[in-house]
Design an enzyme around this catalytic site. Structure first.
Site, PDB file in Angstrom:
ATOM      1  N   PRO A  71      33.744  10.152  39.218  1.00 12.47           N
ATOM      2  CA  PRO A  71      34.174   9.076  38.337  1.00 12.47           C
ATOM      3  C   PRO A  71      33.204   8.946  37.165  1.00 12.47           C
ATOM      4  O   PRO A  71      31.987   9.076  37.348  1.00 12.47           O
ATOM      5  CB  PRO A  71      34.122   7.833  39.232  1.00 12.47           C
ATOM      6  CG  PRO A  71      33.236   8.188  40.384  1.00 12.47           C
ATOM      7  CD  PRO A  71      33.306   9.677  40.542  1.00 12.47           C
ATOM      8  N   GLY A  75      27.490   5.654  36.954  1.00 11.19           N
ATOM      9  CA  GLY A  75      26.091   5.801  37.358  1.00 11.19           C
ATOM     10  C   GLY A  75      25.857   7.018  38.240  1.00 11.19           C
ATOM     11  O   GLY A  75      24.782   7.172  38.805  1.00 11.19           O
ATOM     12  N   LEU A  76      26.878   7.900  38.362  1.00  7.32           N
ATOM     13  CA  LEU A  76      26.702   9.090  39.209  1.00  7.32           C
ATOM     14  C   LEU A  76      26.382  10.340  38.383  1.00  7.32           C
ATOM     15  O   LEU A  76      26.451  11.461  38.881  1.00  7.32           O
ATOM     16  CB  LEU A  76      27.959   9.329  40.062  1.00  7.32           C
ATOM     17  CG  LEU A  76      28.338   8.201  41.024  1.00  7.32           C
ATOM     18  CD1 LEU A  76      29.621   8.545  41.775  1.00  7.32           C
ATOM     19  CD2 LEU A  76      27.219   7.911  42.019  1.00  7.32           C
ATOM     20  N   SER A  78      27.937  11.652  35.608  1.00  2.00           N
ATOM     21  CA  SER A  78      29.053  12.558  35.301  1.00  2.00           C
ATOM     22  C   SER A  78      28.865  13.258  33.956  1.00  2.00           C
ATOM     23  O   SER A  78      29.207  14.438  33.821  1.00  2.00           O
ATOM     24  CB  SER A  78      30.392  11.826  35.354  1.00  2.00           C
ATOM     25  OG  SER A  78      30.508  10.942  34.286  1.00  2.00           O
ATOM     26  N   SER A  79      28.309  12.578  32.949  1.00  2.00           N
ATOM     27  CA  SER A  79      28.144  13.256  31.654  1.00  2.00           C
ATOM     28  C   SER A  79      27.114  14.383  31.785  1.00  2.00           C
ATOM     29  O   SER A  79      27.275  15.455  31.183  1.00  2.00           O
ATOM     30  CB  SER A  79      27.737  12.270  30.554  1.00  2.00           C
ATOM     31  OG  SER A  79      26.482  11.706  30.820  1.00  2.00           O
ATOM     32  N   ALA A  80      26.081  14.173  32.599  1.00  4.66           N
ATOM     33  CA  ALA A  80      25.085  15.231  32.813  1.00  4.66           C
ATOM     34  C   ALA A  80      25.738  16.417  33.513  1.00  4.66           C
ATOM     35  O   ALA A  80      25.508  17.571  33.145  1.00  4.66           O
ATOM     36  CB  ALA A  80      23.923  14.701  33.652  1.00  4.66           C
ATOM     37  N   ALA A  81      26.592  16.134  34.515  1.00  2.45           N
ATOM     38  CA  ALA A  81      27.256  17.222  35.254  1.00  2.45           C
ATOM     39  C   ALA A  81      28.196  18.012  34.339  1.00  2.45           C
ATOM     40  O   ALA A  81      28.228  19.243  34.396  1.00  2.45           O
ATOM     41  CB  ALA A  81      28.006  16.655  36.460  1.00  2.45           C
ATOM     42  N   ASP A 123      19.015  12.969  35.582  1.00  3.75           N
ATOM     43  CA  ASP A 123      20.418  13.347  35.800  1.00  3.75           C
ATOM     44  C   ASP A 123      20.644  14.844  35.554  1.00  3.75           C
ATOM     45  O   ASP A 123      21.257  15.535  36.370  1.00  3.75           O
ATOM     46  CB  ASP A 123      21.343  12.560  34.850  1.00  3.75           C
ATOM     47  CG  ASP A 123      21.452  11.097  35.234  1.00  3.75           C
ATOM     48  OD1 ASP A 123      20.620  10.625  36.043  1.00  3.75           O
ATOM     49  OD2 ASP A 123      22.362  10.414  34.731  1.00  3.75           O
TER      50      ASP A 123
HETATM   51  C1  MEV Z   1      20.001   5.395  35.648  1.00  5.54           C
HETATM   52  O1  MEV Z   1      20.781   6.279  36.470  1.00  5.54           O
HETATM   53  C2  MEV Z   1      18.610   5.292  36.213  1.00  5.54           C
HETATM   54  C3  MEV Z   1      17.626   4.505  35.344  1.00  5.54           C
HETATM   55  O2  MEV Z   1      16.375   4.555  36.028  1.00  5.54           O
HETATM   56  C4  MEV Z   1      17.487   5.121  33.975  1.00  5.54           C
HETATM   57  C5  MEV Z   1      16.783   6.490  33.963  1.00  5.54           C
HETATM   58  O3  MEV Z   1      16.177   6.917  34.937  1.00  5.54           O
HETATM   59  O4  MEV Z   1      16.847   7.127  32.901  1.00  5.54           O
HETATM   60  C6  MEV Z   1      18.033   3.073  35.200  1.00  5.54           C
END
Ligand code: MEV
Length: 297
Positions: A71, A75-76, A78-81, A123
């Protein structure tokens, strides 16, 4: 034609604190993004600035097909993947000879450009290398892989990582006497947890503490709290928000026997559950037959 895939990531410990130079532990997880690249005479017809960035960075032209099981904006990573899988597929299709480390660095640079300065080197590193990674003082080290039973709970509440990072930054500036000890405690939890990676029961307790500290930083959300509570009540060893918070996802570390119950408890809170585990591969070449089956082409 070359098809590559790359996994998503979760933070087991240390999100937000890593932004201030503290350690963090992140892990690559199974939902993957699949990208197929084929040489061509025209630039790819896509709307993604990440994919455009990959083609222009590698200075090549061709077509691209993306299938994501991850998704987005949750926060998983996805854009990096997407970025890591696209760069890997371009690298293979055009025989450019870039290493995994080059791909991770390039993906970070592209994310930084697209996200106007703020991106997570965690990420892109975790997605390209896979496994469990300790981030400490700007360096990254792979830790021994563990076969955790993880349930991800997606609140479906959208959030902005940069806004959450800014929020913690200004809280720290206004109340250093309160925020600095919280960040020090997250540091201590993370460094203690490293010694218990093979004991999920103990690790779960540290995840609970890390979640409480993130709540104190103000980055939780009522739905995240609800999912964390529901997962614990359904038998998880421990649960916490993962990533930037303010919405997005939480993770629960579970005994094998209770992962389905934990997933059910999360879905019972009108959230989306994903039962998953570690992904040790990182960016990986896929066979065309496999991607065709996965995408139903
Ligand atoms: C975001 O996935 C994690 C944070 O620690 C930001 C980061 O590490 O760049 C909030």
């Amino acid at each position: 034609m070359a098809t590559w895939s790359a996994p998503g990531k979760v933070f087991l410990f240390g999100e937000h604190a890593v932004v201030f130079g503290k350690p963090g532990i992140a892990m690559a997880v199974k939902p993957r993004v699949y990208v197929t690249v084929r040489k061509g005479r025209h630039p790819p017809r896509v709307k993604s600035p990440y994919i455009e960035g990959c083609f222009s960075e590698m200075d090549v032209k061709g077509s691209v097909y993306v299938h994501s099981q991850l998704p987005s904006s949750s926060g998983l990573g996805s854009s990096a993947a997407v970025t890591v899988a696209t760069l890997s597929a371009i690298n293979d299709e055009f025989d450019l000879g870039r290493t995994r480390a080059d791909i991770a660095d390039m993906a970070f640079a592209i994310e930084k450009k697209v996200q106007k300065g703020r991106a997570s080197p965690t990420d892109t590193y975790v997605s390209s290398h896979g496994g469990i990674v300790l981030i400490k003082e700007g360096t990254k080290r792979r830790l021994p892989p563990q076969s955790f039973n993880i349930v991800i709970g997606n609140t479906l509440v959208s959030h902005s990582t940069s806004r959450m990072v800014e929020m913690v930054g200004s809280f720290k500036q206004q109340e250093p006497d309160i925020v600095d000890p919280i960040l020090d405690s997250i540091d201590a939890v993370c460094m203690t947890a490293i010694h218990h990676l093979s004991d999920p029961k103990i690790l779960g307790r540290y995840m609970d503490i890390n979640h409480a500290l993130l709540e104190a930083l103000g980055v939780s959300h009522p739905t995240l709290t609800r999912l964390v509570m529901a997962a614990r009540a359904a038998g998880a060893y421990g649960a916490k928000l993962t990533g930037a918070g303010g919405g997005g996802c939480m993770i629960a570390l579970c005994p094998k026997r209770s992962k389905t119950r934990v997933a059910g408890a999360i879905e019972g809170c009108d959230a989306k559950a994903i039962i998953t585990t570690i992904d040790t591969d990182g960016a990986r070449k896929e066979h065309e037959g496999k991607i065709a089956r996965k995408t139903g082409r």
